[in-house]
Write an enzyme that holds these catalytic residues in place. Structure first.
Site, mmCIF file in Angstrom:
data_model
loop_
_atom_site.group_PDB
_atom_site.id
_atom_site.type_symbol
_atom_site.label_atom_id
_atom_site.label_comp_id
_atom_site.label_asym_id
_atom_site.label_seq_id
_atom_site.Cartn_x
_atom_site.Cartn_y
_atom_site.Cartn_z
ATOM 1 N N ASN A 107 58.460 44.064 40.316
ATOM 2 C CA ASN A 107 59.887 43.881 40.102
ATOM 3 C C ASN A 107 60.618 45.227 40.039
ATOM 4 O O ASN A 107 60.003 46.291 40.134
ATOM 5 C CB ASN A 107 60.104 43.062 38.814
ATOM 6 C CG ASN A 107 61.305 42.159 38.891
ATOM 7 O OD1 ASN A 107 62.326 42.536 39.441
ATOM 8 N ND2 ASN A 107 61.191 40.973 38.338
ATOM 9 N N HIS A 137 49.835 65.904 30.325
ATOM 10 C CA HIS A 137 49.962 67.344 30.081
ATOM 11 C C HIS A 137 49.074 67.724 28.909
ATOM 12 O O HIS A 137 48.793 66.898 28.034
ATOM 13 C CB HIS A 137 51.423 67.709 29.748
ATOM 14 C CG HIS A 137 52.370 67.395 30.847
ATOM 15 N ND1 HIS A 137 52.580 68.233 31.913
ATOM 16 C CD2 HIS A 137 53.167 66.315 31.062
ATOM 17 C CE1 HIS A 137 53.467 67.706 32.734
ATOM 18 N NE2 HIS A 137 53.833 66.534 32.240
ATOM 19 N N THR A 189 47.719 52.621 25.751
ATOM 20 C CA THR A 189 47.021 53.901 25.787
ATOM 21 C C THR A 189 45.518 53.719 25.917
ATOM 22 O O THR A 189 44.816 54.628 26.306
ATOM 23 C CB THR A 189 47.318 54.727 24.524
ATOM 24 O OG1 THR A 189 46.878 53.981 23.379
ATOM 25 C CG2 THR A 189 48.813 55.020 24.417
#
Length: 198
Positions: A107, A137, A189
């Site tokens: 979408n 990072h 995560t």
């Protein structure tokens, strides 16, 4: 910054090791993907299915070549039904590190940072504003060092028959197994496996 071996730098990027993103070859590839996504976002909503897919293949060159065009428009669209459906706006970092299974729907507002490989299985559905963020990072600010410092990443794998609801963010290194549903607004995560026995 010392001279960087560009071949080794690319290998490190795809392997999820520290690498430098702001080098000429990678910057050029991101710019090419950015331009292709801009063209897709400008033209996809007014294009027929075949033209839409041709624009999308410029963003994600790993999408298979289209079969020869059929004279009958309805039959031609039918033969393209297993190719990904991606609503605009859509954005990739490189595009060349993404792969899609068949019958995928994504979408509006999807962002894929494909520093490392991003694999999306078959029959996968994304709600609006889903982000797949294979880039990362260093946590140490002295190492991170803005655009002069290194970056890293990890692959993302989305299995078959997955539904990722609106505004979910999938972070580098996550694998989502077949048949899973990710709730709206989730920041994934890591994934814990829940085993149910009856």
């Amino acid at each position: 910054m010392a001279a960087i071996d560009l071949v080794e730098n690319r290998r490190r990027m795809l392997a999820g090791e520290l690498y430098h993103a702001f080098v000429p070859d990678l910057s050029k590839e991101r710019q090419t993907a950015s331009r292709a996504c801009a063209a897709y976002n400008r033209g996809a909503s007014d294009a027929g299915r075949r033209e839409q897919l041709e624009l999308l293949r410029a963003c994600v060159p790993t999408i298979a070549a289209l079969p020869p065009k059929l004279d009958n428009e309805e039959a031609d669209e039918a033969q393209l039904s297993q190719f990904p459906w991606i609503e605009s706006p859509f954005r990739v970092d490189y595009g060349a590190h993404c792969s899609f299974g068949s019958n995928v729907y994504i979408n509006f507002g999807c962002i894929i940072l494909d520093t490392c490989h991003v694999t999306i299985g078959s029959r996968v559905l994304f709600g609006p504003n889903v982000s797949l963020l294979a880039a990362s990072h260093p946590l140490d600010p002295a190492v991170r060092n803005g655009t002069a410092g290194p970056e890293t990443g990890k692959p993302i794998v989305i299995g078959d028959d997955v539904w990722i609801c609106a505004s979910a963010q999938i972070i580098a290194g996550v694998t989502i197994g077949n048949g899973a549903t990710v709730a709206a607004g989730s920041v994934v995560t890591r994934v814990h496996q829940l085993l149910l026995s009856w």
